[in-house]
Design a protein around this motif. Structure first.
Motif, PDB file in Angstrom:
ATOM      1  N   LYS A 278       0.761  -1.268  -0.037  1.00 28.59           N
ATOM      2  CA  LYS A 278       0.143   0.033   0.025  1.00 28.59           C
ATOM      3  C   LYS A 278       0.871   1.265  -0.027  1.00 28.59           C
ATOM      4  O   LYS A 278       0.591   2.283  -0.598  1.00 28.59           O
ATOM      5  CB  LYS A 278      -0.944   0.115   1.253  1.00 28.59           C
ATOM      6  N   TYR A 279       1.994   1.139   0.573  1.00 28.31           N
ATOM      7  CA  TYR A 279       2.912   2.604   0.816  1.00 28.31           C
ATOM      8  C   TYR A 279       3.449   2.701  -0.503  1.00 28.31           C
ATOM      9  O   TYR A 279       4.211   3.735  -0.589  1.00 28.31           O
ATOM     10  CB  TYR A 279       3.796   1.968   1.815  1.00 28.31           C
ATOM     11  N   LEU A 280       3.464   1.822  -1.448  1.00 28.66           N
ATOM     12  CA  LEU A 280       4.171   1.953  -2.921  1.00 28.66           C
ATOM     13  C   LEU A 280       3.004   2.588  -3.795  1.00 28.66           C
ATOM     14  O   LEU A 280       3.360   2.993  -4.870  1.00 28.66           O
ATOM     15  CB  LEU A 280       4.753   0.604  -3.253  1.00 28.66           C
ATOM     16  N   CYS A 281       1.812   2.632  -3.351  1.00 31.71           N
ATOM     17  CA  CYS A 281       0.731   3.051  -4.386  1.00 31.71           C
ATOM     18  C   CYS A 281       0.502   4.818  -4.439  1.00 31.71           C
ATOM     19  O   CYS A 281      -0.420   5.114  -4.939  1.00 31.71           O
ATOM     20  CB  CYS A 281      -0.606   2.553  -3.903  1.00 31.71           C
ATOM     21  N   LEU A 282       1.124   5.331  -3.342  1.00 33.65           N
ATOM     22  CA  LEU A 282       0.786   6.602  -3.168  1.00 33.65           C
ATOM     23  C   LEU A 282       2.161   7.567  -3.064  1.00 33.65           C
ATOM     24  O   LEU A 282       3.179   6.946  -2.785  1.00 33.65           O
ATOM     25  CB  LEU A 282       0.023   7.043  -1.901  1.00 33.65           C
ATOM     26  N   ALA A 283       2.104   8.899  -3.674  1.00 30.65           N
ATOM     27  CA  ALA A 283       3.109   9.799  -3.546  1.00 30.65           C
ATOM     28  C   ALA A 283       2.501  11.054  -3.576  1.00 30.65           C
ATOM     29  O   ALA A 283       1.492  11.230  -4.071  1.00 30.65           O
ATOM     30  CB  ALA A 283       4.289   9.767  -4.858  1.00 30.65           C
ATOM     31  N   SER A 284       3.114  12.020  -2.853  1.00 27.69           N
ATOM     32  CA  SER A 284       2.397  13.299  -2.825  1.00 27.69           C
ATOM     33  C   SER A 284       3.589  14.328  -2.477  1.00 27.69           C
ATOM     34  O   SER A 284       4.746  14.278  -2.979  1.00 27.69           O
ATOM     35  CB  SER A 284       1.366  13.348  -1.702  1.00 27.69           C
TER      36      SER A 284
ATOM     37  N   THR B  89      13.227   7.074   3.792  1.00 27.17           N
ATOM     38  CA  THR B  89      12.148   7.838   4.416  1.00 27.17           C
ATOM     39  C   THR B  89      11.383   6.839   5.669  1.00 27.17           C
ATOM     40  O   THR B  89      11.838   5.972   5.890  1.00 27.17           O
ATOM     41  CB  THR B  89      10.878   7.866   3.444  1.00 27.17           C
ATOM     42  N   LEU B  90      10.455   7.465   6.184  1.00 21.41           N
ATOM     43  CA  LEU B  90       9.823   6.861   7.389  1.00 21.41           C
ATOM     44  C   LEU B  90       9.265   5.540   6.973  1.00 21.41           C
ATOM     45  O   LEU B  90       9.422   4.534   7.698  1.00 21.41           O
ATOM     46  CB  LEU B  90       8.952   7.871   8.189  1.00 21.41           C
ATOM     47  N   THR B  91       8.628   5.541   5.583  1.00 16.84           N
ATOM     48  CA  THR B  91       8.007   4.297   5.149  1.00 16.84           C
ATOM     49  C   THR B  91       9.199   3.328   4.803  1.00 16.84           C
ATOM     50  O   THR B  91       8.832   2.056   5.334  1.00 16.84           O
ATOM     51  CB  THR B  91       7.202   4.587   3.934  1.00 16.84           C
ATOM     52  N   GLU B  92      10.110   3.673   4.162  1.00 14.60           N
ATOM     53  CA  GLU B  92      11.231   2.742   3.838  1.00 14.60           C
ATOM     54  C   GLU B  92      11.993   2.207   5.018  1.00 14.60           C
ATOM     55  O   GLU B  92      12.468   1.010   4.906  1.00 14.60           O
ATOM     56  CB  GLU B  92      12.143   3.449   2.823  1.00 14.60           C
ATOM     57  N   GLY B  93      12.317   2.762   6.112  1.00 10.90           N
ATOM     58  CA  GLY B  93      13.238   2.397   7.093  1.00 10.90           C
ATOM     59  C   GLY B  93      12.997   2.399   8.462  1.00 10.90           C
ATOM     60  O   GLY B  93      13.429   2.078   9.403  1.00 10.90           O
ATOM     61  N   GLN B  94      11.502   2.023   8.860  1.00 14.54           N
ATOM     62  CA  GLN B  94      10.929   2.109  10.013  1.00 14.54           C
ATOM     63  C   GLN B  94       9.834   0.939  10.067  1.00 14.54           C
ATOM     64  O   GLN B  94       8.976   0.943   9.239  1.00 14.54           O
ATOM     65  CB  GLN B  94      10.535   3.447  10.686  1.00 14.54           C
ATOM     66  N   PRO B  95       9.618   0.354  11.081  1.00 14.50           N
ATOM     67  CA  PRO B  95       8.533  -0.566  11.319  1.00 14.50           C
ATOM     68  C   PRO B  95       7.345   0.060  11.322  1.00 14.50           C
ATOM     69  O   PRO B  95       7.183   1.168  11.360  1.00 14.50           O
ATOM     70  CB  PRO B  95       8.841  -1.283  12.882  1.00 14.50           C
ATOM     71  N   PRO B  96       6.231  -0.659  10.947  1.00 16.79           N
ATOM     72  CA  PRO B  96       6.343  -2.039  10.801  1.00 16.79           C
ATOM     73  C   PRO B  96       6.630  -2.783   9.311  1.00 16.79           C
ATOM     74  O   PRO B  96       6.773  -3.971   9.302  1.00 16.79           O
ATOM     75  CB  PRO B  96       4.725  -2.405  10.865  1.00 16.79           C
ATOM     76  N   TYR B  97       6.690  -1.750   8.244  1.00 17.83           N
ATOM     77  CA  TYR B  97       7.102  -2.391   7.020  1.00 17.83           C
ATOM     78  C   TYR B  97       8.619  -2.094   6.512  1.00 17.83           C
ATOM     79  O   TYR B  97       9.055  -2.544   5.316  1.00 17.83           O
ATOM     80  CB  TYR B  97       5.990  -2.012   5.963  1.00 17.83           C
ATOM     81  N   GLY B  98       9.197  -1.262   7.075  1.00 16.12           N
ATOM     82  CA  GLY B  98      10.658  -0.601   6.657  1.00 16.12           C
ATOM     83  C   GLY B  98      11.727  -1.792   7.067  1.00 16.12           C
ATOM     84  O   GLY B  98      11.484  -2.449   7.945  1.00 16.12           O
ATOM     85  N   ASN B  99      12.828  -1.122   6.699  1.00 16.82           N
ATOM     86  CA  ASN B  99      14.096  -1.930   6.856  1.00 16.82           C
ATOM     87  C   ASN B  99      15.050  -1.015   7.751  1.00 16.82           C
ATOM     88  O   ASN B  99      15.528  -0.013   7.256  1.00 16.82           O
ATOM     89  CB  ASN B  99      14.902  -2.160   5.605  1.00 16.82           C
TER      90      ASN B  99
ATOM     91  N   TYR C 186      12.383  -1.523  -3.622  1.00 21.20           N
ATOM     92  CA  TYR C 186      11.791  -2.397  -2.888  1.00 21.20           C
ATOM     93  C   TYR C 186      11.799  -3.966  -3.578  1.00 21.20           C
ATOM     94  O   TYR C 186      11.729  -4.013  -4.746  1.00 21.20           O
ATOM     95  CB  TYR C 186      10.022  -2.073  -3.024  1.00 21.20           C
ATOM     96  N   SER C 187      12.082  -4.659  -2.682  1.00 21.52           N
ATOM     97  CA  SER C 187      12.384  -6.411  -2.924  1.00 21.52           C
ATOM     98  C   SER C 187      11.231  -6.987  -2.598  1.00 21.52           C
ATOM     99  O   SER C 187      10.692  -7.070  -1.449  1.00 21.52           O
ATOM    100  CB  SER C 187      13.812  -6.531  -2.146  1.00 21.52           C
ATOM    101  N   PHE C 188      10.703  -7.390  -3.808  1.00 22.60           N
ATOM    102  CA  PHE C 188       9.382  -8.284  -3.294  1.00 22.60           C
ATOM    103  C   PHE C 188       9.770  -9.694  -2.855  1.00 22.60           C
ATOM    104  O   PHE C 188       8.851 -10.209  -2.042  1.00 22.60           O
ATOM    105  CB  PHE C 188       8.772  -8.527  -4.775  1.00 22.60           C
TER     106      PHE C 188
END
Length: 623
Positions: free
Chosen positions: A5-11, A424-434, A475-477
């Motif tokens: 979901k986090y890859l479906c939006l940009a703003s 970014t916060l999405t890329e690097g932090q939990p629950p989905y980040g690295n 993003y690595s699937f």
């Protein structure tokens, strides 16, 4: 796969790094043909004293082009390419020199508008109207020494209308294709030590189908407010207040709900505020600025048909404190330095789930020294260090040379610059980040020359650039998260020309060759998507002896690809715009234009609709 979901939006939204507007009003120091820039060092300087490649778009340029949104002007600049998904208001990305859209730092009145709640913090230019923009500076190439994270591919600084001493008012009203209405107004003036400017812009359109082939139109509505106040408290001490607010509603088509007939809607709000204290010491040799900036972004998506990815509520905020200083050590040297601290937070909720909260802090500082050993030569170099509470530290270096010969008629430029983009916060932090991600980094070399001929009636410029970007966040699937597995090489040439054979005739042209390739993973050797190898523009404007102003612009875009595997080609295209304006007295002007004169069929993003031939007409007033 909830993380997708986090890859479906940009703003779009903000950070902060002041761009000293009051200094940008100063007179050039290097001759009548010099132009003042701020993005090179954070303080105003003549453009021919920096080795970095910078293009300036003035208010007169925007008015002559009859620009509706900022991308109307940016798409005609060297090194810049635009990808727009559907009608005006739809998601719009800017790529500088083949870099990712997330690698461009964008400022409005010195405040970053890169959205911390967006997956990659890229700016969506869709709702950024030209409106009351006074000036745009575009720096091509990294400049993270001064601007920090995301100044990796370039920096765009947008300046709204400046306060004036005398009372001034101006406005415009326009109507055209798809029941489109555009209105703007700005009032400025001053009394004694206080000057202020206040303005607003409104835009609405029925639009076209965002996805090609649809019958349901996707319209948009945007209104924006801009304001600035300058007040001199005592000699050499002043305060500077700036504010920008943008509210937009955009219909869009979604692959998750109804395709081209989707009824999904995005509602976005954006605020960027700046409060600064400017003071000079040591008889004006030591310029200082203390500032606090606030960025607040809210985005909400609704879909009445399906409860899906299109229903979301996200927000991002950035609070930033900074001190910047410039000290003239002597006639031959200037020392610049700064300290900054910012706190970033985001909140993300999809499908009514509990909000995911994330935040980080960063403290950074830089030192930059400019030397002028002989007349016409400026050497600049600097170092910066940033310490993130979640990602650790990162150090950046950079330097450049500008050599202005024969009174500024010839300018030679050379630059070595580094840039970085923190996760970014999405890329690097939990629950989905690295949490193990490192910043993306880039190293860039520029060599350029500018030549003025015939008393500045002819200006030519040529720049070669080479940039290597490493540790790109992809993003690595297979891993289900983002990883530092990307590497990109970009090389190219930028050519620009301006000819004014008479006071009534102006001809401009530019061409960009961009070779940007993946150098890692399964897509090694493939061109970057949505990055055409060849692009250019040609424009001519003529003020006829009868008072009528005529102009035309041809935008020429070469072939590109829409996917990383280079299996989905996008054909090149040519767009021609004709425009005219007729002053009636000193205070009134009628104008109009026809866009896509030849009714060309084209796509900037595969599967998304584009405008055919369209006409617009309006009136401008000023007093």
């Amino acid at each position: 796969m909830k993380s997708l979901k986090y890859l479906c939006l940009a703003s779009a939204a903000s950070l902060a790094a002041p761009a000293c507007a009051q200094e940008a009003e100063a007179q050039p120091e290097a001759g009548d043909t010099a132009e003042i820039v701020v993005v090179a060092t954070g303080f105003a300087q003549p453009r021919d004293t920096t080795g970095q490649a910078i293009t300036i778009v003035t208010a007169a340029d925007l008015e002559r082009q009859q620009a509706v949104n900022l991308t109307d002007a940016l798409r005609t600049l060297p090194g810049a390419s635009i990808a727009q998904r559907g009608p005006v208001g739809g998601q719009t990305s800017l790529f500088l020199r083949g870099g990712n859209s997330s690698q461009t730092l964008v400022l409005i009145d010195g405040v970053r508008i890169n959205d911390p709640s967006s997956p990659n913090a890229a700016v969506d230019f869709g709702s950024l109207l030209a409106g009351n923009a006074q000036r745009i500076e575009v720096l091509r190439g990294p400049n993270s020494v001064v601007w920090g994270s995301q100044a990796m591919g370039g920096v765009v600084n947008i300046e709204t209308a400046l306060p004036t001493s005398d009372l001034e008012a101006r406005g415009a009203l326009e109507y055209g294709f798809a029941d489109t209405v555009l209105g703007r107004a700005n009032l400025s003036g001053g009394s004694g030590p206080v000057q202020a400017s206040l303005g607003g812009t409104f835009y609405r359109t029925d639009g076209i189908s965002a996805l090609a082939g649809g019958t349901e139109k996707d319209g948009s509505r945007t209104w924006a407010l801009n304001g600035r106040i300058k007040a001199e408290l005592v000699p050499d001490v002043s305060i500077d207040l700036r504010g920008y607010y943008n509210d937009s509603r955009v219909d869009f088509d979604s692959a998750y709900s109804g395709g081209a007939e989707s009824l999904a809607v995005a509602n976005n709000r954006q605020f960027a505020g700046y409060a600064g204290l400017n003071f000079a010491l040591a008889q004006g040799k030591w310029q200082n600025r203390l500032a606090y900036t606030r960025t607040d972004i809210r985005r909400r998506g609704t879909d009445p048909v399906v409860y899906s990815y299109n229903n979301y509520v996200v927000s991002g905020t950035i609070d930033r404190f900074e001190y910047r200083s410039s000290y003239d050590l002597a006639a031959l040297a200037t020392l610049g330095f700064g300290l900054e601290h910012e706190s970033t937070a985001s909140s993300t909720s999809y499908e009514g789930d509990p909000a995911q909260l994330q935040d980080t802090d960063v403290t950074g500082g830089y030192v930059q020294l400019s030397l002028r050993p002989v007349q016409g030569v400026t050497l600049s170099g600097g170092v910066r260090h940033d310490d993130y509470s979640t990602y650790g530290g990162h150090t950046t270096f950079g330097g450049n040379l500008a050599w202005s010969l024969n009174g500024g008629a010839t300018v030679l430029r050379a630059t070595y610059a580094e840039g970085f983009r923190a996760p970014t916060l999405t890329e690097g932090q939990p629950p989905y980040g690295n949490t193990e991600l490192k910043p993306e980094t880039a190293r860039n070399v520029d060599l350029g020359i500018e030549q003025s001929l015939l008393d500045n009636r002819v200006r030519l410029g040529l720049t070669w650039f080479n940039r290597r970007s490493t540790d790109l966040i992809v993003y690595s699937f297979s891993a289900g998260r983002s990883e530092n597995i990307g590497r990109v090489d970009a090389e190219g040439l930028e050519f620009a020309m301006r000819i004014e054979p008479t006071d009534r005739l102006r001809v401009e042209a530019n061409y960009t060759l961009t070779d940007a390739f993946n150098r890692s993973g399964s897509f090694t050797g493939k061109r970057l998507q949505l990055r055409p190898q060849h692009s250019g523009s040609f424009s001519v404007d003529w003020a006829t002896p009868l008072g009528l102003n005529l102009g035309a612009t041809a935008l020429l875009i070469g072939d590109s690809f829409d996917d990383q595997a280079n299996l989905v080609p996008l054909d090149g295209y040519a767009l021609v715009t004709l425009r005219a304006s007729l002053p009636i007295g000193d205070k009134l002007e009628l104008y109009g234009r026809v866009e896509n004169l030849t009714d060309a069929q084209y796509e900037t993003v595969a599967g998304y609709g584009t405008y055919g031939r369209a006409a617009y007409a309006g009136v401008r007033v000023k007093w």
